[in-house]
Write a protein that holds these residues in place. Structure first.
Motif, PDB file in Angstrom:
ATOM      1  N   LEU A   1      -8.708  29.774   4.926  1.00  0.00           N
ATOM      2  CA  LEU A   1      -7.983  29.786   6.192  1.00  0.00           C
ATOM      3  C   LEU A   1      -6.632  29.101   6.064  1.00  0.00           C
ATOM      4  O   LEU A   1      -6.514  28.084   5.390  1.00  0.00           O
ATOM      5  CB  LEU A   1      -8.790  29.065   7.276  1.00  0.00           C
ATOM      6  CG  LEU A   1     -10.196  29.549   7.598  1.00  0.00           C
ATOM      7  CD1 LEU A   1     -10.724  28.797   8.811  1.00  0.00           C
ATOM      8  CD2 LEU A   1     -10.203  31.036   7.854  1.00  0.00           C
ATOM      9  N   PRO A   2      -5.625  29.641   6.752  1.00  0.00           N
ATOM     10  CA  PRO A   2      -4.374  28.901   6.869  1.00  0.00           C
ATOM     11  C   PRO A   2      -4.593  27.652   7.721  1.00  0.00           C
ATOM     12  O   PRO A   2      -5.523  27.604   8.530  1.00  0.00           O
ATOM     13  CB  PRO A   2      -3.443  29.865   7.605  1.00  0.00           C
ATOM     14  CG  PRO A   2      -4.113  31.178   7.612  1.00  0.00           C
ATOM     15  CD  PRO A   2      -5.568  30.935   7.437  1.00  0.00           C
TER      16      PRO A   2
ATOM     17  N   PRO B   1      -4.011  25.624  10.817  1.00  0.00           N
ATOM     18  CA  PRO B   1      -3.530  25.989  12.162  1.00  0.00           C
ATOM     19  C   PRO B   1      -2.239  25.257  12.531  1.00  0.00           C
ATOM     20  O   PRO B   1      -1.509  25.712  13.419  1.00  0.00           O
ATOM     21  CB  PRO B   1      -4.673  25.566  13.089  1.00  0.00           C
ATOM     22  CG  PRO B   1      -5.846  25.331  12.224  1.00  0.00           C
ATOM     23  CD  PRO B   1      -5.375  25.063  10.838  1.00  0.00           C
TER      24      PRO B   1
ATOM     25  N   PHE C   1       0.695  27.464  12.657  1.00  0.00           N
ATOM     26  CA  PHE C   1       0.832  28.537  13.654  1.00  0.00           C
ATOM     27  C   PHE C   1       1.983  28.223  14.615  1.00  0.00           C
ATOM     28  O   PHE C   1       1.999  27.147  15.210  1.00  0.00           O
ATOM     29  CB  PHE C   1      -0.459  28.714  14.467  1.00  0.00           C
ATOM     30  CG  PHE C   1      -1.671  29.101  13.662  1.00  0.00           C
ATOM     31  CD1 PHE C   1      -1.555  29.587  12.363  1.00  0.00           C
ATOM     32  CD2 PHE C   1      -2.949  28.988  14.210  1.00  0.00           C
ATOM     33  CE1 PHE C   1      -2.689  29.945  11.629  1.00  0.00           C
ATOM     34  CE2 PHE C   1      -4.073  29.338  13.486  1.00  0.00           C
ATOM     35  CZ  PHE C   1      -3.944  29.813  12.195  1.00  0.00           C
TER      36      PHE C   1
ATOM     37  N   THR D   1      -4.524  47.147  10.271  1.00  0.00           N
ATOM     38  CA  THR D   1      -5.249  46.046  10.889  1.00  0.00           C
ATOM     39  C   THR D   1      -5.486  44.996   9.803  1.00  0.00           C
ATOM     40  O   THR D   1      -6.588  44.819   9.297  1.00  0.00           O
ATOM     41  CB  THR D   1      -6.532  46.581  11.547  1.00  0.00           C
ATOM     42  OG1 THR D   1      -6.148  47.632  12.460  1.00  0.00           O
ATOM     43  CG2 THR D   1      -7.252  45.507  12.338  1.00  0.00           C
TER      44      THR D   1
ATOM     45  N   SER E   1      -0.900  37.550   8.055  1.00  0.00           N
ATOM     46  CA  SER E   1      -1.977  36.558   8.192  1.00  0.00           C
ATOM     47  C   SER E   1      -1.576  35.171   7.690  1.00  0.00           C
ATOM     48  O   SER E   1      -1.968  34.172   8.271  1.00  0.00           O
ATOM     49  CB  SER E   1      -3.226  37.021   7.434  1.00  0.00           C
ATOM     50  OG  SER E   1      -3.775  38.159   8.063  1.00  0.00           O
ATOM     51  N   LYS E   2      -0.825  35.117   6.596  1.00  0.00           N
ATOM     52  CA  LYS E   2      -0.520  33.812   6.025  1.00  0.00           C
ATOM     53  C   LYS E   2       0.872  33.298   6.407  1.00  0.00           C
ATOM     54  O   LYS E   2       1.186  32.154   6.185  1.00  0.00           O
ATOM     55  CB  LYS E   2      -0.643  33.877   4.490  1.00  0.00           C
ATOM     56  CG  LYS E   2      -1.965  34.445   3.977  1.00  0.00           C
ATOM     57  CD  LYS E   2      -3.177  33.725   4.527  1.00  0.00           C
ATOM     58  CE  LYS E   2      -4.499  34.213   3.935  1.00  0.00           C
ATOM     59  NZ  LYS E   2      -4.804  35.628   4.152  1.00  0.00           N
TER      60      LYS E   2
ATOM     61  N   THR F   1       0.043  34.357  11.811  1.00  0.00           N
ATOM     62  CA  THR F   1      -1.335  33.898  12.028  1.00  0.00           C
ATOM     63  C   THR F   1      -2.297  35.030  11.679  1.00  0.00           C
ATOM     64  O   THR F   1      -1.995  36.206  11.915  1.00  0.00           O
ATOM     65  CB  THR F   1      -1.615  33.469  13.501  1.00  0.00           C
ATOM     66  OG1 THR F   1      -2.054  34.611  14.245  1.00  0.00           O
ATOM     67  CG2 THR F   1      -0.399  32.853  14.161  1.00  0.00           C
ATOM     68  N   PRO F   2      -3.469  34.684  11.120  1.00  0.00           N
ATOM     69  CA  PRO F   2      -4.418  35.726  10.717  1.00  0.00           C
ATOM     70  C   PRO F   2      -5.117  36.386  11.894  1.00  0.00           C
ATOM     71  O   PRO F   2      -5.544  37.538  11.792  1.00  0.00           O
ATOM     72  CB  PRO F   2      -5.428  34.978   9.846  1.00  0.00           C
ATOM     73  CG  PRO F   2      -5.278  33.545  10.178  1.00  0.00           C
ATOM     74  CD  PRO F   2      -3.911  33.337  10.735  1.00  0.00           C
ATOM     75  N   GLY F   3      -5.208  35.678  13.022  1.00  0.00           N
ATOM     76  CA  GLY F   3      -5.927  36.212  14.179  1.00  0.00           C
ATOM     77  C   GLY F   3      -5.252  37.431  14.790  1.00  0.00           C
ATOM     78  O   GLY F   3      -5.872  38.162  15.562  1.00  0.00           O
ATOM     79  N   LEU F   4      -3.973  37.669  14.441  1.00  0.00           N
ATOM     80  CA  LEU F   4      -3.297  38.868  14.951  1.00  0.00           C
ATOM     81  C   LEU F   4      -3.866  40.120  14.312  1.00  0.00           C
ATOM     82  O   LEU F   4      -3.838  41.192  14.904  1.00  0.00           O
ATOM     83  CB  LEU F   4      -1.792  38.812  14.652  1.00  0.00           C
ATOM     84  CG  LEU F   4      -0.959  37.715  15.294  1.00  0.00           C
ATOM     85  CD1 LEU F   4       0.492  37.857  14.844  1.00  0.00           C
ATOM     86  CD2 LEU F   4      -1.039  37.783  16.813  1.00  0.00           C
ATOM     87  N   ARG F   5      -4.369  40.007  13.069  1.00  0.00           N
ATOM     88  CA  ARG F   5      -4.828  41.174  12.299  1.00  0.00           C
ATOM     89  C   ARG F   5      -3.733  42.250  12.236  1.00  0.00           C
ATOM     90  O   ARG F   5      -3.963  43.408  12.602  1.00  0.00           O
ATOM     91  CB  ARG F   5      -6.126  41.791  12.874  1.00  0.00           C
ATOM     92  CG  ARG F   5      -7.273  40.851  13.156  1.00  0.00           C
ATOM     93  CD  ARG F   5      -7.686  39.946  12.050  1.00  0.00           C
ATOM     94  NE  ARG F   5      -8.211  40.619  10.870  1.00  0.00           N
ATOM     95  CZ  ARG F   5      -7.863  40.259   9.636  1.00  0.00           C
ATOM     96  NH1 ARG F   5      -6.978  39.305   9.413  1.00  0.00           N
ATOM     97  NH2 ARG F   5      -8.390  40.880   8.621  1.00  0.00           N
TER      98      ARG F   5
ATOM     99  N   ALA G   1      -3.971  46.999  17.193  1.00  0.00           N
ATOM    100  CA  ALA G   1      -3.739  46.457  18.537  1.00  0.00           C
ATOM    101  C   ALA G   1      -2.239  46.290  18.805  1.00  0.00           C
ATOM    102  O   ALA G   1      -1.490  45.819  17.953  1.00  0.00           O
ATOM    103  CB  ALA G   1      -4.468  45.124  18.688  1.00  0.00           C
TER     104      ALA G   1
ATOM    105  N   PRO H   1      -0.583  42.299  19.475  1.00  0.00           N
ATOM    106  CA  PRO H   1      -0.300  41.601  18.216  1.00  0.00           C
ATOM    107  C   PRO H   1       0.871  42.208  17.433  1.00  0.00           C
ATOM    108  O   PRO H   1       1.653  41.474  16.828  1.00  0.00           O
ATOM    109  CB  PRO H   1      -1.617  41.740  17.435  1.00  0.00           C
ATOM    110  CG  PRO H   1      -2.667  41.832  18.496  1.00  0.00           C
ATOM    111  CD  PRO H   1      -2.019  42.626  19.600  1.00  0.00           C
TER     112      PRO H   1
ATOM    113  N   ILE I   1       3.977  40.956  19.046  1.00  0.00           N
ATOM    114  CA  ILE I   1       4.245  39.552  18.699  1.00  0.00           C
ATOM    115  C   ILE I   1       4.964  39.485  17.348  1.00  0.00           C
ATOM    116  O   ILE I   1       5.995  38.825  17.203  1.00  0.00           O
ATOM    117  CB  ILE I   1       2.932  38.737  18.663  1.00  0.00           C
ATOM    118  CG1 ILE I   1       2.330  38.630  20.073  1.00  0.00           C
ATOM    119  CG2 ILE I   1       3.173  37.350  18.075  1.00  0.00           C
ATOM    120  CD1 ILE I   1       0.927  38.019  20.124  1.00  0.00           C
TER     121      ILE I   1
ATOM    122  N   LEU J   1      -5.728  32.179  17.325  1.00  0.00           N
ATOM    123  CA  LEU J   1      -4.783  32.737  16.353  1.00  0.00           C
ATOM    124  C   LEU J   1      -5.364  32.734  14.939  1.00  0.00           C
ATOM    125  O   LEU J   1      -4.744  33.229  14.003  1.00  0.00           O
ATOM    126  CB  LEU J   1      -3.467  31.951  16.394  1.00  0.00           C
ATOM    127  CG  LEU J   1      -2.732  31.988  17.755  1.00  0.00           C
ATOM    128  CD1 LEU J   1      -1.563  31.016  17.769  1.00  0.00           C
ATOM    129  CD2 LEU J   1      -2.250  33.411  18.080  1.00  0.00           C
TER     130      LEU J   1
ATOM    131  N   GLY K   1      -4.823  48.922  24.319  1.00  0.00           N
ATOM    132  CA  GLY K   1      -4.002  48.247  23.315  1.00  0.00           C
ATOM    133  C   GLY K   1      -4.656  47.007  22.734  1.00  0.00           C
ATOM    134  O   GLY K   1      -4.234  46.507  21.701  1.00  0.00           O
TER     135      GLY K   1
END
Lengths: 416, 416
Positions: free
Chosen positions: A39-40, A42, A45, A101, A242-243, A246-250, A276, A279, A282, B66, B248
């Motif tokens: 994991l990065p 946080p 972020f 994704t 992701s790195k 943020t990875p949660g954006l996929r 999505a 993301p 963003i 995130l 989305g």
């Protein structure tokens, strides 16, 4: 219920519970210092910026941010990626880009459009486990080529290619993580990059360049990218936010020849229709505001300290032994520890967890079943304090295992 | 570059440019009224609530929103889905739920874990094109069973199952969109649901219940869900927030027996690791705040008007002809028009576009190459004004095609 054993596909039967996943379950205790994740931190972020951007895009164009988008990716993001990559010297147009994704989908789609069951695919020893899983799901036969501190050993690579060509095998691609490799942290040298590209042309084989960490360099100089070195269209390059965001954006992207992008797009349509939209917005807006460069500098500052902290702790606490060594990565999130060959890192893992420290057993990254005396250590997620303390604990466990070499039960059985 | 023709996988070679995709490119002109899409009306998006929720979650727990999440889906979302489904009478626990990158990924993963090349799969005539594409990518052999206004015709379904059993085929599942079907808008009757479930047990076959529109009912009564009717674990149910929140987000979920959820999870890990966290948080918080029920009422109000507007316009403008008819859906986004059999809707499409109205040619939804005299009309996206005007235009085009029946060039060739 129907008999699942009879009804699962051959691919499903190949899907094993990941060893990493199972072992990681043991590492969620709060008292454990885990070097096992990927994991990065946080702290990297850009929360405030993302909050502001979300508010902005949901005010300016909520209808597109929340609606289906094109399978290729939203136009603004493809344009911004092209602009950003071009600025760092790559020749990338919008038509070379497919938004995915995140990188893992890039791996899945590449496997889907190229691999038939039993097709050979060349991977590194060790290699990224998510790549191995994605290819295995489509029935690839993995051919491992050893690496050293300069990445894949090109002479051995050429021998494998010669052999595969000689045996008239339908080999599909060479899969490389050339920059601060996951898991080993090593970087493919400029000379070897040139040779890999030449081999691509000589042996008519695609090169998959999986490069999620390229921007995260803490020391040394950037070698050219494989995609940049190749004029023939033989390189498919996989990227991700992701790195660096943020990875949660996929959200990730593939860069390739338009003919390949086209087929990947058709494949993606049947896989998840589109990535999505919010993301993607963003990421696009983050690039449009020219925030990326400064942000990456901030991330590098944090990880440079953590990498040095881990290297210093290893130097300080690890026993001196000619067969104990570790890589000294110039970037990325991981380093790689090789221990004396009689120490089984999977066996030692349980002992390490007892002593409240965890790692990933190197075996998981080896398509040939090797790597029992290796492990991956992550330095991006734990704090510097945890890194120091965790390496101290790990060194203690390792010392005991190096010393107290006893025949295992299996070996006793064997001797009897 | 390498020779792509030689190197693409068999699966990639099966992936054709979608006819729909190609035809839709013609429909982007602003003067065209398009019934061809499948988009929700952006007026149904709860923008203010989503904006507030994003702000809230990014303030309360930015690090998890995130960061990577578990492959199974974030715990809060799985819990909220279980709570929401249980409230509407289903027996669903967290362990029955896998969060997916919307329904399309559910289809891809189901195909991945069950289909080997040439395995028969039973689909409706017509059927959702994204399902057909997902199954086809894994080499499924599609066996079509006709539908009528009550959904799949169960006697014909049983005949196919008998035949497949008799021929010792390894048939894998029956794929149904039982509620306000895409494309035809029809709903499987309660009696037929019961029979389908019995056949699942009798013929040892899974039933894939793909139900993205179930909550969007504008008239009539809900029949029980197939998942709810089945005690044996033979139903896999696919759901999505695309039509009840926003597409989305790309958040959907699969409901199934835990043994199936487990294998789907392993497959998902190699496919995209996890679904985007922030969109999952949005959906979870929307449910947690108990906003869904009222929100769905608002959506239904909007779509009820649009459906009635389209049905009224059809009644008013369409020529009276015994071979011209359309479905009268109780919910969902689509209705289905069948025209006299000598009218080729693909040929007529170009004429329709000339007259600034578009639809999807029914052929695309037929795995058996049929449906040339059918089309899908979407009523969720265009405005009521556009619906009225568009149907008027379409009626004009259709009248001309019904009347001016001329032998086509092919037919002339044939006659000669």
């Amino acid at each position: 219920m129907i008999d699942l054993v009879k009804n699962f596909s051959i691919s499903a039967r190949r899907m094993k519970k990941s060893v990493i996943r199972e072992l990681l379950k043991l590492t969620h205790r709060p008292d454990i210092i885990s070097f096992a994740g990927g994991l990065p931190d946080p702290a990297t972020f850009p929360e405030a910026e993302i909050k502001d951007i979300v508010d902005d895009v949901l005010t300016r164009h909520p209808h597109t941010s929340l609606q289906y988008g094109p399978t290729e990716g939203i136009p603004a993001l493809r344009q911004e990626i092209a602009r950003w990559m071009t600025r760092s010297g790559a020749k990338v147009e919008v038509e070379n880009i497919l938004v995915t994704t995140a990188s893992q989908q890039g791996l899945d789609l590449v496997a889907k459009i190229f691999i038939d069951p039993s097709d050979p695919v060349i991977v590194e020893l060790p290699s990224y486990v998510g790549g191995l899983q994605a290819f295995s799901a489509y029935g690839a036969r993995m051919i491992g080529v050893p690496t050293d501190d300069d990445g894949i050993i090109v002479d051995l690579l050429e021998k494998k290619l010669e052999m595969l060509q000689h045996e008239m095998e339908h080999y599909k691609f060479i899969y490389l993580v050339p920059d601060f490799q996951n898991p080993a942290g090593v970087t493919l040298s400029p000379e070897r990059r040139q040779k890999v590209i030449e081999m691509g042309d000589k042996y008519n084989v695609l090169i998959i360049e999986d490069t999620p960490y390229r921007e995260l360099r803490y020391s040394g100089e950037d070698p050219p990218s494989l995609y940049g070195l190749c004029d023939s269209g033989n390189v498919i390059s996989l990227h991700t936010f992701s790195k660096i965001l943020t990875p949660g954006l996929r959200v990730g992207w593939v860069v390739a020849h338009p003919d390949i992008i086209h087929k990947l797009t058709v494949a993606k349509q049947a896989t998840d229709l589109c990535t999505a939209s919010l993301p993607q917005d963003i990421a696009a807006e983050f690039l449009r505001r020219d925030l990326m460069e400064d942000h990456i500098e901030k991330i590098k500052e944090i990880y440079l300290k953590k990498r040095d902290c881990m290297l210093n702790a290893l130097d300080e606490f690890m026993p001196k032994h000619p067969q104990l060594r570790w890589t000294r990565p110039d970037g990325g999130l991981f380093l790689w520890l090789t221990v004396p060959e009689w120490v089984d890192c999977e066996e030692m893992f349980f002992d390490a967890v007892e002593h409240n420290v965890a790692y990933v057993v190197g075996n998981a990254f080896h398509c040939d079943g090797g790597g029992a005396n290796t492990m991956r250590l992550n330095f991006s997620y734990p704090s510097e304090e945890q890194i120091r303390e965790g390496i101290k604990r790990l060194a203690g466990v390792l010392k005991a295992h190096i010393k107290n070499k006893q025949p295992t039960e299996d070996e006793v059985d064997y001797i009897v």
